[in-house]
Design a protein around this motif. Structure first.
Motif, PDB file in Angstrom:
ATOM      1  N   PHE A   5       9.578  27.045  11.527  1.00  0.00           N
ATOM      2  CA  PHE A   5       9.911  27.917  12.423  1.00  0.00           C
ATOM      3  C   PHE A   5       8.820  27.996  13.851  1.00  0.00           C
ATOM      4  N   ASP A  12      15.515  27.399  15.686  1.00  0.00           N
ATOM      5  CA  ASP A  12      15.670  28.663  15.337  1.00  0.00           C
ATOM      6  C   ASP A  12      16.928  28.879  14.434  1.00  0.00           C
ATOM      7  N   GLU A  13      17.457  30.316  14.035  1.00  0.00           N
ATOM      8  CA  GLU A  13      18.592  30.271  13.015  1.00  0.00           C
ATOM      9  C   GLU A  13      19.617  29.484  13.319  1.00  0.00           C
ATOM     10  N   LEU A  16      19.226  25.694  12.716  1.00  0.00           N
ATOM     11  CA  LEU A  16      19.096  25.509  11.431  1.00  0.00           C
ATOM     12  C   LEU A  16      20.571  25.547  10.942  1.00  0.00           C
ATOM     13  N   HIS A  17      21.167  26.506  11.126  1.00  0.00           N
ATOM     14  CA  HIS A  17      22.823  26.546  10.668  1.00  0.00           C
ATOM     15  C   HIS A  17      23.750  25.407  11.167  1.00  0.00           C
ATOM     16  N   THR A  53      20.533  27.473   4.044  1.00  0.00           N
ATOM     17  CA  THR A  53      19.811  28.256   4.989  1.00  0.00           C
ATOM     18  C   THR A  53      18.920  29.056   4.824  1.00  0.00           C
ATOM     19  N   HIS A  54      19.033  29.941   3.800  1.00  0.00           N
ATOM     20  CA  HIS A  54      18.178  30.893   3.228  1.00  0.00           C
ATOM     21  C   HIS A  54      17.016  30.231   2.604  1.00  0.00           C
ATOM     22  N   THR A  57      14.787  28.480   5.503  1.00  0.00           N
ATOM     23  CA  THR A  57      14.230  29.607   6.082  1.00  0.00           C
ATOM     24  C   THR A  57      13.228  29.980   5.640  1.00  0.00           C
ATOM     25  N   GLY A  60      10.139  27.485   5.387  1.00  0.00           N
ATOM     26  CA  GLY A  60       9.588  27.451   6.402  1.00  0.00           C
ATOM     27  C   GLY A  60       8.786  28.467   7.067  1.00  0.00           C
ATOM     28  N   ALA A  61       9.210  29.581   6.630  1.00  0.00           N
ATOM     29  CA  ALA A  61       8.320  31.034   6.793  1.00  0.00           C
ATOM     30  C   ALA A  61       7.521  31.347   5.826  1.00  0.00           C
ATOM     31  N   HIS A  66      12.595  32.082  -1.482  1.00  0.00           N
ATOM     32  CA  HIS A  66      13.572  30.887  -1.387  1.00  0.00           C
ATOM     33  C   HIS A  66      14.519  30.864  -2.459  1.00  0.00           C
TER      34      HIS A  66
END
Length: 153
Positions: A5, A12-13, A16-17, A53-54, A57, A60-61, A66
């Motif tokens: 990210f 971005d979110e 990704l969605h 998605t979670h 994310t 990635g962060a 996770h």
């Protein structure tokens, strides 16, 4: 590897969605993955998409939160085989390429490679290494590796 990210990637979110929704549609149409995923996911595709998605994310962060994605995958999909992992990775990369600019899709592809490598090592350990450990413990080790981000560059 840079973080997935990183602002330089423009991911971005929302984008990704879009990748996850595209992936979900393609998984449901895939000739080898469709039936086993129908059994594993059932009518819960919206929940699957939120969870994926979670998962992405958090990886990635590198939050470590996770959500146990590999363990959940193995639990919901007990017949998971190496070819399923390879197919899912290919469909994921194709979905990312369909939605994102090349540099952002490449970043997600690197992340997918890392996660799929862990899943494959849990499924098919090399002789003399983790082969003596039961699958459940190998999956736990893969989850811990993801949690600490050791395989993510």
């Amino acid at each position: 590897m840079r973080l997935v990210f990183d602002q330089a990637f423009g991911l971005d979110e929302d984008s990704l969605h879009d990748v996850v929704v595209t992936l979900s549609e393609r998984l449901r149409a895939h000739p080898r993955l469709r039936r086993p995923l129908d059994r594993a996911v059932g009518n819960g595709w919206s929940e699957f998409e939120r969870g994926l998605t979670h998962f992405i994310t958090a990886l990635g962060a590198r939050t470590g939160d996770h959500g146990g994605g590999l363990a959940a995958l193995f639990e919901a999909f007990p017949e998971l085989a190496p070819e399923h992992v390879a197919d899912a990775r290919d469909v994921f990369v194709e979905s990312a390429l369909a939605v994102l600019p090349l540099h952002a899709a490449a970043s997600l592809s690197d992340l997918a490679d890392s996660v799929c490598d862990l899943a494959l090592r849990a499924l098919c350990p090399q002789a003399g290494q983790e082969g003596e450990l039961p699958l459940r413990l190998r999956i736990g080790e893969a989850e811990e590796t993801l949690r600490v981000g050791a395989c993510l560059g």
